[in-house]
Design a protein around this motif. Structure first.
Motif, PDB file in Angstrom:
ATOM      1  N   PHE A   1       0.807  -1.214   0.000  1.00 32.28           N
ATOM      2  CA  PHE A   1       0.000   0.000   0.000  1.00 32.28           C
ATOM      3  C   PHE A   1       0.845   1.270   0.000  1.00 32.28           C
ATOM      4  O   PHE A   1       0.370   2.333  -0.395  1.00 32.28           O
ATOM      5  N   THR A   2       2.104   1.168   0.415  1.00 32.43           N
ATOM      6  CA  THR A   2       3.010   2.312   0.257  1.00 32.43           C
ATOM      7  C   THR A   2       3.306   2.545  -1.220  1.00 32.43           C
ATOM      8  O   THR A   2       3.250   3.689  -1.709  1.00 32.43           O
ATOM      9  N   ILE A   3       3.623   1.477  -1.928  1.00 35.00           N
ATOM     10  CA  ILE A   3       3.853   1.591  -3.374  1.00 35.00           C
ATOM     11  C   ILE A   3       2.593   2.064  -4.081  1.00 35.00           C
ATOM     12  O   ILE A   3       2.646   2.913  -4.981  1.00 35.00           O
ATOM     13  N   TRP A   4       1.442   1.527  -3.663  1.00 34.72           N
ATOM     14  CA  TRP A   4       0.170   1.950  -4.240  1.00 34.72           C
ATOM     15  C   TRP A   4      -0.027   3.455  -4.072  1.00 34.72           C
ATOM     16  O   TRP A   4      -0.453   4.158  -4.994  1.00 34.72           O
ATOM     17  N   GLY A   5       0.304   3.969  -2.893  1.00 37.94           N
ATOM     18  CA  GLY A   5       0.152   5.400  -2.648  1.00 37.94           C
ATOM     19  C   GLY A   5       1.009   6.239  -3.565  1.00 37.94           C
ATOM     20  O   GLY A   5       0.574   7.280  -4.076  1.00 37.94           O
ATOM     21  N   ILE A   6       2.243   5.805  -3.815  1.00 36.74           N
ATOM     22  CA  ILE A   6       3.128   6.543  -4.723  1.00 36.74           C
ATOM     23  C   ILE A   6       2.598   6.494  -6.151  1.00 36.74           C
ATOM     24  O   ILE A   6       2.658   7.485  -6.892  1.00 36.74           O
ATOM     25  N   LEU A   7       2.034   5.371  -6.536  1.00 32.62           N
ATOM     26  CA  LEU A   7       1.432   5.274  -7.874  1.00 32.62           C
ATOM     27  C   LEU A   7       0.247   6.223  -8.019  1.00 32.62           C
ATOM     28  O   LEU A   7       0.018   6.798  -9.090  1.00 32.62           O
ATOM     29  N   GLN A   8      -0.515   6.404  -6.934  1.00 25.75           N
ATOM     30  CA  GLN A   8      -1.646   7.342  -6.997  1.00 25.75           C
ATOM     31  C   GLN A   8      -1.158   8.780  -7.101  1.00 25.75           C
ATOM     32  O   GLN A   8      -1.788   9.617  -7.745  1.00 25.75           O
ATOM     33  N   LEU A   9      -0.035   9.063  -6.457  1.00 30.28           N
ATOM     34  CA  LEU A   9       0.572  10.391  -6.599  1.00 30.28           C
ATOM     35  C   LEU A   9       0.904  10.667  -8.061  1.00 30.28           C
ATOM     36  O   LEU A   9       0.675  11.777  -8.569  1.00 30.28           O
ATOM     37  N   LEU A  10       1.421   9.668  -8.759  1.00 31.13           N
ATOM     38  CA  LEU A  10       1.765   9.836 -10.169  1.00 31.13           C
ATOM     39  C   LEU A  10       0.525   9.965 -11.044  1.00 31.13           C
ATOM     40  O   LEU A  10       0.566  10.606 -12.101  1.00 31.13           O
ATOM     41  N   ARG A  11      -0.576   9.353 -10.628  1.00 29.06           N
ATOM     42  CA  ARG A  11      -1.832   9.556 -11.367  1.00 29.06           C
ATOM     43  C   ARG A  11      -2.369  10.969 -11.139  1.00 29.06           C
ATOM     44  O   ARG A  11      -2.978  11.565 -12.026  1.00 29.06           O
ATOM     45  N   LYS A  12      -2.142  11.497  -9.952  1.00 30.03           N
ATOM     46  CA  LYS A  12      -2.626  12.834  -9.623  1.00 30.03           C
ATOM     47  C   LYS A  12      -1.799  13.916 -10.308  1.00 30.03           C
ATOM     48  O   LYS A  12      -2.340  14.903 -10.809  1.00 30.03           O
ATOM     49  N   TYR A  13      -0.481  13.724 -10.334  1.00 31.60           N
ATOM     50  CA  TYR A  13       0.408  14.713 -10.937  1.00 31.60           C
ATOM     51  C   TYR A  13       1.316  14.051 -11.980  1.00 31.60           C
ATOM     52  O   TYR A  13       2.542  14.008 -11.822  1.00 31.60           O
ATOM     53  N   PRO A  14       0.751  13.531 -13.056  1.00 30.18           N
ATOM     54  CA  PRO A  14       1.585  12.848 -14.053  1.00 30.18           C
ATOM     55  C   PRO A  14       2.569  13.818 -14.712  1.00 30.18           C
ATOM     56  O   PRO A  14       2.235  14.961 -15.015  1.00 30.18           O
ATOM     57  N   GLY A  15       3.776  13.330 -14.895  1.00 28.54           N
ATOM     58  CA  GLY A  15       4.794  14.130 -15.551  1.00 28.54           C
ATOM     59  C   GLY A  15       5.389  15.232 -14.707  1.00 28.54           C
ATOM     60  O   GLY A  15       6.243  15.993 -15.187  1.00 28.54           O
ATOM     61  N   ARG A  16       4.999  15.332 -13.446  1.00 28.59           N
ATOM     62  CA  ARG A  16       5.474  16.430 -12.598  1.00 28.59           C
ATOM     63  C   ARG A  16       6.642  16.031 -11.707  1.00 28.59           C
ATOM     64  O   ARG A  16       7.293  16.906 -11.124  1.00 28.59           O
ATOM     65  N   LEU A  17       6.893  14.742 -11.567  1.00 30.51           N
ATOM     66  CA  LEU A  17       8.002  14.300 -10.727  1.00 30.51           C
ATOM     67  C   LEU A  17       9.215  13.966 -11.585  1.00 30.51           C
ATOM     68  O   LEU A  17       9.085  13.317 -12.619  1.00 30.51           O
ATOM     69  N   PRO A  18      10.403  14.373 -11.163  1.00 32.33           N
ATOM     70  CA  PRO A  18      11.624  14.034 -11.919  1.00 32.33           C
ATOM     71  C   PRO A  18      12.023  12.578 -11.677  1.00 32.33           C
ATOM     72  O   PRO A  18      11.499  11.909 -10.785  1.00 32.33           O
ATOM     73  N   ASP A  19      12.951  12.088 -12.482  1.00 32.97           N
ATOM     74  CA  ASP A  19      13.487  10.745 -12.257  1.00 32.97           C
ATOM     75  C   ASP A  19      14.128  10.686 -10.868  1.00 32.97           C
ATOM     76  O   ASP A  19      14.788  11.638 -10.426  1.00 32.97           O
ATOM     77  N   LEU A  20      13.922   9.564 -10.188  1.00 32.78           N
ATOM     78  CA  LEU A  20      14.511   9.412  -8.862  1.00 32.78           C
ATOM     79  C   LEU A  20      14.654   7.941  -8.523  1.00 32.78           C
ATOM     80  O   LEU A  20      14.093   7.070  -9.187  1.00 32.78           O
ATOM     81  N   GLU A  21      15.390   7.672  -7.470  1.00 32.19           N
ATOM     82  CA  GLU A  21      15.620   6.309  -6.999  1.00 32.19           C
ATOM     83  C   GLU A  21      15.736   6.366  -5.484  1.00 32.19           C
ATOM     84  O   GLU A  21      16.465   7.211  -4.945  1.00 32.19           O
ATOM     85  N   LEU A  22      15.003   5.502  -4.786  1.00 31.76           N
ATOM     86  CA  LEU A  22      15.010   5.548  -3.331  1.00 31.76           C
ATOM     87  C   LEU A  22      14.912   4.155  -2.733  1.00 31.76           C
ATOM     88  O   LEU A  22      14.488   3.203  -3.382  1.00 31.76           O
TER      89      LEU A  22
END
Length: 481
Positions: A137-158
């Protein structure tokens, strides 16, 4: 004169003039076309049957096209709540050096998964199984963030650790020749560590114990508060939970009502195994706001129960905490909660309840300030905005190019929800972001100035010391009597 007055009104109104005659009293007008807000695009999941589920390629690449909003005046984005300032504090260990590939790789010693975002695609490399479905559900939450703001986050690795207690100790990286602390995301931190604090999995639902996603539950809690006036609630301090995870909770149970003492506490053991068998009939959080006071006490570390307790409109009694999540650091004693000693809980709870029942208006104000904060500043929009800014600021620190390593698997909302079952699927569908946002995230406030942050800590400490003085005088007066 009347015609001129009417003509002036028309020119200032939402009507356009088609025909005006000076010799006639009739003026023909029609309503001007109104600029309407852009319609939000909804993008349902693209689930396929009898085939291997893949990620769709037609999801919008941006939050909203500029052309669709150019003719509509959207109010400027608001400034984010003040607790967003802690993003700067949590990332400060890497402010000077940045984050190198070596630092990141050293974070995998305890991480449950690595998340890579490249070109708006998410890849996951799992290292080990987390407790229950925290990682899912943590990964799910991050995926929902990307649905909310597609194309707004830069490439990253964590790297993400889903366990309770922080592990990156500051003292291990205090020398002049240290290699720099590894950046490790998790749900809580403390004053002695440098783990990066991130919203916990339960914002998208805790399937194993039937706790609904935050957006739905927050509405239920608000509705429950509206039906229970503070003065009409039970005049005691309530707690229900699992006492077997920590000694401090077992100690709390000694404050329960007995033949010898009434410490103004009503405490109950939560048996999750029995609750599961009975269909969770006795664990509805929205129905647990029937007391004037509610106790928050940590378990093995910080507890997800914190936000549910603060949302109750009851006066929250917080037993001295040692851990923090991403928002609690902003709250102030005597404004949002009442501080309770951890070494002498029973007397501290007894005094708090007696004080509140004597000073009802002030006690209500404390409870209302906390629930207003939760309802207004911890709504799901702000949770996503916190994630957005934290990940953006984190990505700026990276000194390497993120790449998907061998063994990493691409994930998206479809690959997770379409193949899920039972309450997992139910909560995913309930918390699914329906489509890109038509508004931008709130504006991230600047870091605290050192003097301002110092004053903030002093106010918190002084408020706690003030309560302890009142408490000591209370018990001294009882001894004299």
């Amino acid at each position: 004169m009347i015609e001129l007055f009417a003509f002036s009104i028309i020119l200032q109104s939402n009507f356009s003039v088609h025909n005006i005659s000076r010799n006639k009293t009739v003026i023909i007008v029609s309503r001007k076309p109104q600029n309407r807000p852009p319609k939000r695009i909804t993008t349902p999941l693209n689930c396929v049957k009898n085939q291997t589920q893949t990620c769709p390629t037609n999801y919008p690449k941006t939050s909203q096209t500029q052309e669709s909003i150019s003719d509509y005046s959207i109010p400027p984005t608001s400034t984010c709540p003040d607790y967003f300032r802690w993003i700067h504090e949590d990332l400060s260990p890497w402010k000077v050096t940045g984050i190198t590939r070596d630092m990141l790789e050293r974070a995998n010693q305890t991480a449950h998964f690595r998340l890579i975002l490249v070109n708006n695609k998410v890849y996951i490399h799992k290292y080990k199984q987390s407790i229950q479905t925290r990682d899912v559900f943590t990964i799910w939450g991050i995926l929902q963030l990307l649905r909310k703001y597609p194309g707004r986050l830069p490439d990253l690795e964590l790297m993400f650790d889903c366990d309770d207690r922080p592990v990156i100790r500051s003292r291990d990286y205090s020398g002049p020749n240290n290699k720099g602390p590894p950046p490790l995301f998790r749900y809580s931190g403390d004053r002695w560590t440098m783990d990066i604090v991130f919203p916990d999995w339960s914002f998208w639902g805790w399937a194993e114990i039937n706790i609904k996603p935050w957006e739905s539950l927050l509405r239920e809690l608000k509705e429950g508060n509206n039906g229970r006036n503070w003065v009409d609630r039970e005049p005691y301090a309530y707690w229900k939970g699992n006492p077997f995870v920590a000694e401090t909770r077992r100690d709390l149970l000694t404050c329960n009502l007995s033949d010898k003492h009434d410490w103004n506490a009503r405490l109950y053991v939560q048996d999750w195994i029995l609750e599961s068998k009975q269909g969770f009939q006795q664990s509805n959080l929205a129905s647990q706001c029937a007391h004037r006071y509610k106790i928050y006490i940590e378990g093995y570390a910080w507890s997800v129960s914190e936000k549910y307790i603060l949302a109750c409109d009851s006066t929250t009694l917080i037993v001295k905490p040692y851990f923090h999540d991403f928002f609690i650091r902003y709250l102030q004693p005597l404004r949002h909660y009442w501080p309770i000693r951890d070494k002498d809980k029973c007397k501290s709870i007894k005094f708090a309840v007696d004080w509140g029942n004597t000073h009802k208006q002030k006690a209500q104000e404390i409870g209302r300030a906390a629930s207003n904060f939760i309802q207004e500043e911890l709504k799901m929009e702000y949770v996503y905005d916190y994630m957005f800014h934290l990940l953006n600021e984190y990505a700026k620190l990276l000194k390497f190019k993120p790449v998907a390593p061998d063994g990493a698997v691409e994930v998206c909302s479809e690959t997770m929800a379409c193949t899920a079952n039972g309450s997992h699927k139910k909560f995913m569908m309930e918390s699914l972001v329906k489509g890109p946002s038509i508004t931008s995230p709130c504006t991230l406030p600047p870091p605290y100035e050192p003097k301002v942050l110092g004053a903030f800590y002093r106010r918190k400490l002084n408020a706690i010391l003030q309560v302890q003085k009142w408490e000591d005088r209370y018990w001294e007066s009882l001894k004299k009597q």
